[in-house]
Design a protein around this motif. Structure first.
Motif, PDB file in Angstrom:
ATOM      1  N   GLY A 196      23.225  52.290  34.518  1.00 38.81           N
ATOM      2  CA  GLY A 196      21.922  52.733  34.741  1.00 38.81           C
ATOM      3  C   GLY A 196      21.909  53.572  36.139  1.00 38.81           C
ATOM      4  N   ASP A 197      20.941  53.228  36.919  1.00 38.61           N
ATOM      5  CA  ASP A 197      20.880  53.835  38.332  1.00 38.61           C
ATOM      6  C   ASP A 197      21.551  53.049  39.498  1.00 38.61           C
ATOM      7  N   ARG A 198      22.147  51.723  38.999  1.00 39.08           N
ATOM      8  CA  ARG A 198      22.589  51.049  40.053  1.00 39.08           C
ATOM      9  C   ARG A 198      24.029  50.246  39.520  1.00 39.08           C
ATOM     10  N   PRO A 199      24.878  51.223  39.295  1.00 39.40           N
ATOM     11  CA  PRO A 199      26.264  50.809  38.831  1.00 39.40           C
ATOM     12  C   PRO A 199      27.093  49.773  39.836  1.00 39.40           C
ATOM     13  N   ASP A 200      26.446  49.649  41.057  1.00 35.42           N
ATOM     14  CA  ASP A 200      27.191  48.598  41.837  1.00 35.42           C
ATOM     15  C   ASP A 200      26.833  47.150  41.335  1.00 35.42           C
ATOM     16  N   ILE A 201      25.597  47.050  40.852  1.00 32.12           N
ATOM     17  CA  ILE A 201      25.196  45.812  40.155  1.00 32.12           C
ATOM     18  C   ILE A 201      25.743  45.581  38.916  1.00 32.12           C
ATOM     19  N   GLU A 202      26.907  44.686  38.790  1.00 38.30           N
ATOM     20  CA  GLU A 202      27.631  44.726  37.406  1.00 38.30           C
ATOM     21  C   GLU A 202      27.295  43.646  36.548  1.00 38.30           C
ATOM     22  N   THR A 203      26.520  42.544  37.323  1.00 37.31           N
ATOM     23  CA  THR A 203      26.213  41.177  36.137  1.00 37.31           C
ATOM     24  C   THR A 203      25.060  40.770  36.658  1.00 37.31           C
ATOM     25  N   VAL A 204      24.384  39.756  35.986  1.00 34.70           N
ATOM     26  CA  VAL A 204      23.356  39.094  36.020  1.00 34.70           C
ATOM     27  C   VAL A 204      23.150  38.064  37.124  1.00 34.70           C
ATOM     28  N   LEU A 205      24.578  37.961  37.844  1.00 31.79           N
ATOM     29  CA  LEU A 205      24.728  36.661  38.843  1.00 31.79           C
ATOM     30  C   LEU A 205      23.610  37.128  40.127  1.00 31.79           C
ATOM     31  N   GLU A 206      23.142  36.122  40.535  1.00 35.91           N
ATOM     32  CA  GLU A 206      22.284  36.194  41.953  1.00 35.91           C
ATOM     33  C   GLU A 206      23.347  35.882  42.927  1.00 35.91           C
ATOM     34  N   PRO A 207      22.902  36.287  44.042  1.00 37.18           N
ATOM     35  CA  PRO A 207      23.643  35.579  45.462  1.00 37.18           C
ATOM     36  C   PRO A 207      23.823  34.340  45.294  1.00 37.18           C
ATOM     37  N   GLY A 208      25.067  33.842  45.705  1.00 39.18           N
ATOM     38  CA  GLY A 208      25.311  32.545  45.651  1.00 39.18           C
ATOM     39  C   GLY A 208      25.694  31.712  44.488  1.00 39.18           C
ATOM     40  N   ASP A 209      25.524  32.479  43.072  1.00 42.35           N
ATOM     41  CA  ASP A 209      25.840  31.967  41.950  1.00 42.35           C
ATOM     42  C   ASP A 209      27.193  31.912  41.725  1.00 42.35           C
ATOM     43  N   LEU A 210      27.535  30.800  40.983  1.00 43.83           N
ATOM     44  CA  LEU A 210      28.838  30.580  40.575  1.00 43.83           C
ATOM     45  C   LEU A 210      29.246  30.191  39.103  1.00 43.83           C
ATOM     46  N   ILE A 211      29.868  31.029  38.410  1.00 43.38           N
ATOM     47  CA  ILE A 211      30.349  30.576  36.846  1.00 43.38           C
ATOM     48  C   ILE A 211      31.097  29.574  37.087  1.00 43.38           C
ATOM     49  N   THR A 212      30.658  28.442  35.976  1.00 43.34           N
ATOM     50  CA  THR A 212      31.305  27.212  36.034  1.00 43.34           C
ATOM     51  C   THR A 212      32.097  26.798  34.830  1.00 43.34           C
ATOM     52  N   ALA A 213      31.569  27.611  33.575  1.00 51.06           N
ATOM     53  CA  ALA A 213      32.445  27.329  32.396  1.00 51.06           C
ATOM     54  C   ALA A 213      31.896  28.501  31.363  1.00 51.06           C
ATOM     55  N   ILE A 214      32.585  28.711  30.343  1.00 49.90           N
ATOM     56  CA  ILE A 214      32.351  29.449  29.190  1.00 49.90           C
ATOM     57  C   ILE A 214      32.428  28.518  27.860  1.00 49.90           C
ATOM     58  N   THR A 215      31.347  28.554  27.081  1.00 50.22           N
ATOM     59  CA  THR A 215      31.396  27.715  25.819  1.00 50.22           C
ATOM     60  C   THR A 215      31.764  28.997  24.630  1.00 50.22           C
ATOM     61  N   LEU A 216      32.587  28.562  23.568  1.00 59.83           N
ATOM     62  CA  LEU A 216      32.860  29.240  22.565  1.00 59.83           C
ATOM     63  C   LEU A 216      32.285  28.611  21.379  1.00 59.83           C
ATOM     64  N   PRO A 217      31.393  29.046  20.679  1.00 50.03           N
ATOM     65  CA  PRO A 217      30.700  28.366  19.352  1.00 50.03           C
ATOM     66  C   PRO A 217      31.791  28.181  18.075  1.00 50.03           C
ATOM     67  N   ALA A 218      31.546  27.297  17.403  1.00 44.22           N
ATOM     68  CA  ALA A 218      32.339  26.871  16.354  1.00 44.22           C
ATOM     69  C   ALA A 218      32.130  28.006  15.255  1.00 44.22           C
ATOM     70  N   GLN A 219      33.187  28.657  14.944  1.00 38.59           N
ATOM     71  CA  GLN A 219      32.873  29.723  13.830  1.00 38.59           C
ATOM     72  C   GLN A 219      34.110  29.827  13.057  1.00 38.59           C
ATOM     73  N   ARG A 220      33.682  29.720  11.765  1.00 35.36           N
ATOM     74  CA  ARG A 220      34.931  29.937  10.558  1.00 35.36           C
ATOM     75  C   ARG A 220      35.572  31.089  10.718  1.00 35.36           C
ATOM     76  N   LEU A 221      34.937  32.135  10.958  1.00 29.15           N
ATOM     77  CA  LEU A 221      35.751  33.444  10.913  1.00 29.15           C
ATOM     78  C   LEU A 221      36.571  33.871  12.064  1.00 29.15           C
ATOM     79  N   ALA A 222      36.401  33.072  13.264  1.00 29.09           N
ATOM     80  CA  ALA A 222      37.180  33.192  14.495  1.00 29.09           C
ATOM     81  C   ALA A 222      38.405  32.926  14.210  1.00 29.09           C
ATOM     82  N   ALA A 223      38.925  32.042  13.311  1.00 25.81           N
ATOM     83  CA  ALA A 223      40.318  31.837  12.923  1.00 25.81           C
ATOM     84  C   ALA A 223      40.929  33.006  12.340  1.00 25.81           C
TER      85      ALA A 223
END
Length: 328
Positions: A196-223
């Motif tokens: 858009g007009d602000r390519p310097d803002i790359e994610t939805v993280l706010e100042p001070g936010d920390l990513i703690t984990a990622i979840t992968l859902p159970a999916q049969r087709l993923a195999a």
């Protein structure tokens, strides 16, 4: 390099408290951040070391997989559940970097990689809106062979460099975040922003936010999934085009499909239009190519990257055809 303070956080609460300091940034493996600091693109006043936090992988009762943000890429690839249930993710991580980098880089840090656009790194002679908003984008009229064909804007045509994130986009991953406002979860497809007009803002993280984990859902087709990366050389170059796909075929027809592209946009590109056309249809190369062409119909090439449209279409078709054969 700009002077900075350093502190090692022993738990999440301390990490979030330290992050309230002006100009603070979290440090995981440092494989991208430290490079950017050397180039004076990033100038944090304080580094908060979060290594050792959230560094486990848990197989949950509902079949999902919870991956801590501090997990090293090498540990992710080595995990049995990742290799057997989500092979597209293991292959993407292996395609993304050398063994030395995988031993240092973290899952959370991988999500926050910044572009490898030449103009972004040229702090002395090039204009870059991602580096300094309002400055201009020299890539648009310059050497843009590696740049975006989808989702770009007048302000930025850079691409996202991560291989892992392309696989996560295809797997419907969820990103878990902690910050001053508490805990929240965001779909990986909504985590990264288009320029858009602000390519310097790359994610939805706010100042001070920390990513703690990622979840992968159970999916049969993923195999039944695969990752293919097309690059100028086999020795850990960044993708010109990459495809992450998972496919389930029944009686010669596509029962379900997931498809994401890398190297073509400012964020990992989930190919929802192609998926919609494929579901319920024939699992044939012709159908795969038609869906790929539909997904790429809105591509806007620059002066030197028009070849990516055909390259992406052929790669999508080839990957899906391989998976259809494996699932037959």
């Amino acid at each position: 390099m700009t002077p900075f303070s350093y502190a090692h956080a022993t738990d999440l609460a301390q990490a979030l408290d330290l992050a309230t300091a002006p100009g603070a940034k979290f440090l995981g493996g440092g494989t991208n951040l430290v490079d950017l600091m050397r180039e004076t693109i990033e100038r944090p006043a304080a580094l908060i070391d979060v290594t050792g936090l959230s560094d486990g992988i848990e197989e949950r009762e509902d079949g999902s997989l919870l991956i801590g943000a501090g997990v090293k890429n090498s540990a992710l690839v080595a995990h049995r559940a990742v290799r057997t249930r989500y092979p597209v993710l293991a292959r993407a991580v292996l395609a993304g970097a050398s063994a030395q980098i995988r031993n240092m880089a973290t899952v959370g840090g991988n999500l926050l990689q910044r572009t490898r656009c030449t103009y972004f790194y040229d702090t002395e002679g090039s204009r870059c809106n991602k580096r300094e908003p309002g400055q201009g984008c020299d890539a648009i009229g310059g050497f843009n062979r590696i740049h975006a064909i989808l989702g770009a804007s007048h302000a930025c045509v850079a691409t996202h460099p991560s291989d892992m994130c392309v696989a996560l986009a295809a797997l419907d991953a969820t990103v878990h975040i902690s910050g001053a406002g508490g805990e929240r979860s965001v779909a990986i497809t909504d985590f990264h922003r288009l320029p858009g007009d602000r390519p310097d803002i790359e994610t939805v993280l706010e100042p001070g936010d920390l990513i703690t984990a990622i979840t992968l859902p159970a999916q049969r087709l993923a195999a039944n999934s695969a990752y293919r990366k097309v690059r100028d050389r086999a020795s850990y170059a960044f993708a010109l085009v990459s495809v992450a796909a998972a496919l389930e075929v029944s009686d010669g027809r596509v029962r379900d499909v997931r498809l994401a592209l890398g190297g073509v946009a400012h964020k990992p590109w989930r190919a929802t239009q192609a998926e919609g056309l494929l579901r319920g249809g024939p699992a044939t190369p012709g159908a795969f190519r038609a869906a790929a062409d539909a997904e790429l119909a809105d591509a806007r090439p620059l002066g030197e990257n028009g070849f990516k449209i055909e390259l992406a279409a052929r790669t999508i078709t080839a990957v899906l055809a391989d998976l259809a054969g494996a699932d037959a």
